[in-house]
Design a protein around this motif. Structure first.
Motif, PDB file in Angstrom:
ATOM      1  N   ALA A  28      -7.417  67.293 -24.847  1.00 21.43           N
ATOM      2  CA  ALA A  28      -7.093  66.067 -24.100  1.00 21.43           C
ATOM      3  C   ALA A  28      -5.311  66.756 -24.270  1.00 21.43           C
ATOM      4  N   THR A  29      -4.642  67.025 -24.869  1.00 19.54           N
ATOM      5  CA  THR A  29      -3.621  67.924 -24.472  1.00 19.54           C
ATOM      6  C   THR A  29      -3.170  69.144 -24.369  1.00 19.54           C
ATOM      7  N   ALA A  30      -4.070  69.221 -24.558  1.00 18.54           N
ATOM      8  CA  ALA A  30      -4.277  71.412 -24.289  1.00 18.54           C
ATOM      9  C   ALA A  30      -4.778  71.459 -22.212  1.00 18.54           C
ATOM     10  N   LYS A  31      -3.849  72.455 -22.293  1.00 15.32           N
ATOM     11  CA  LYS A  31      -4.103  72.849 -20.349  1.00 15.32           C
ATOM     12  C   LYS A  31      -4.356  74.105 -20.485  1.00 15.32           C
ATOM     13  N   LEU A  32      -5.518  74.402 -19.419  1.00 20.25           N
ATOM     14  CA  LEU A  32      -6.201  75.387 -19.419  1.00 20.25           C
ATOM     15  C   LEU A  32      -5.105  76.418 -19.157  1.00 20.25           C
ATOM     16  N   VAL A  33      -4.426  77.410 -19.733  1.00 18.51           N
ATOM     17  CA  VAL A  33      -3.728  78.436 -18.938  1.00 18.51           C
ATOM     18  C   VAL A  33      -4.395  79.881 -18.583  1.00 18.51           C
ATOM     19  N   GLY A  34      -5.828  80.363 -18.702  1.00 16.97           N
ATOM     20  CA  GLY A  34      -6.170  81.419 -17.828  1.00 16.97           C
ATOM     21  C   GLY A  34      -7.336  81.352 -18.915  1.00 16.97           C
ATOM     22  N   VAL A  35      -8.837  82.214 -17.665  1.00 13.04           N
ATOM     23  CA  VAL A  35      -9.693  82.833 -17.681  1.00 13.04           C
ATOM     24  C   VAL A  35      -9.880  84.260 -18.035  1.00 13.04           C
ATOM     25  N   PHE A  36     -10.842  84.849 -19.138  1.00  8.41           N
ATOM     26  CA  PHE A  36     -11.152  85.746 -18.693  1.00  8.41           C
ATOM     27  C   PHE A  36     -13.106  86.029 -19.246  1.00  8.41           C
ATOM     28  N   LYS A  37     -12.663  87.294 -19.285  1.00  2.00           N
ATOM     29  CA  LYS A  37     -13.956  88.246 -19.304  1.00  2.00           C
ATOM     30  C   LYS A  37     -14.416  88.613 -21.029  1.00  2.00           C
ATOM     31  N   ASP A  38     -13.151  88.955 -21.451  1.00  2.00           N
ATOM     32  CA  ASP A  38     -13.397  88.904 -22.443  1.00  2.00           C
ATOM     33  C   ASP A  38     -12.687  88.387 -23.368  1.00  2.00           C
ATOM     34  N   SER A  39     -13.138  88.200 -25.022  1.00  2.00           N
ATOM     35  CA  SER A  39     -12.884  87.448 -25.861  1.00  2.00           C
ATOM     36  C   SER A  39     -11.586  88.108 -26.802  1.00  2.00           C
ATOM     37  N   SER A  40     -11.455  89.197 -26.661  1.00  2.00           N
ATOM     38  CA  SER A  40     -10.024  90.267 -27.565  1.00  2.00           C
ATOM     39  C   SER A  40      -8.975  89.830 -25.842  1.00  2.00           C
ATOM     40  N   GLU A  41      -9.586  90.207 -25.405  1.00  2.00           N
ATOM     41  CA  GLU A  41      -8.305  89.907 -23.882  1.00  2.00           C
ATOM     42  C   GLU A  41      -7.539  88.128 -24.264  1.00  2.00           C
ATOM     43  N   CYS A  42      -8.433  87.286 -24.488  1.00  2.00           N
ATOM     44  CA  CYS A  42      -8.504  85.812 -23.844  1.00  2.00           C
ATOM     45  C   CYS A  42      -7.424  85.823 -25.591  1.00  2.00           C
ATOM     46  N   GLN A  43      -8.184  86.417 -26.619  1.00  2.90           N
ATOM     47  CA  GLN A  43      -6.744  86.543 -28.128  1.00  2.90           C
ATOM     48  C   GLN A  43      -5.681  87.190 -28.150  1.00  2.90           C
ATOM     49  N   ARG A  44      -5.826  88.272 -27.173  1.00  2.68           N
ATOM     50  CA  ARG A  44      -4.578  88.887 -27.090  1.00  2.68           C
ATOM     51  C   ARG A  44      -3.540  88.501 -26.297  1.00  2.68           C
ATOM     52  N   ILE A  45      -3.995  87.438 -25.204  1.00  6.90           N
ATOM     53  CA  ILE A  45      -3.110  86.643 -24.348  1.00  6.90           C
ATOM     54  C   ILE A  45      -2.826  85.075 -25.088  1.00  6.90           C
ATOM     55  N   GLY A  46      -2.847  85.032 -25.887  1.00  2.00           N
ATOM     56  CA  GLY A  46      -3.304  83.379 -26.736  1.00  2.00           C
ATOM     57  C   GLY A  46      -1.926  83.601 -27.785  1.00  2.00           C
TER      58      GLY A  46
END
Length: 73
Positions: A28-46
């Motif tokens: 509810a308070t978070a917003k979507l900031v990216g979509v990634f194919k790999d978990s590692s890439e999502c974690q890296r950008i986060g």
């Protein structure tokens, strides 16, 4: 192939945003900031976003129906 992937990712992001607006209390308070194919890439950008001060916290959530990781911050 790159153009098709870019169009697909854009469509998935738009659909993800439309589905998350008011849909889940966990984001509810978070917003979507990216979509990634790999978990590692999502974690890296986060993590990069936290170190750069773009957001304070993030979560990467796998959406099986889209087969992508969604980064919420």
């Amino acid at each position: 192939m790159r153009k098709a992937r870019a169009v697909l990712v854009s469509a998935v992001m738009a659909l993800g945003v439309s589905l998350t607006i008011g849909a889940t209390p966990a984001h509810a308070t978070a917003k979507l900031v990216g979509v990634f194919k790999d978990s590692s890439e999502c974690q890296r950008i986060g993590t990069l976003g936290v170190t750069q001060g773009w957001w304070e916290d993030y979560s990467c959530k796998w959406e099986d129906r889209y087969r992508y990781y969604f980064l919420y911050a």
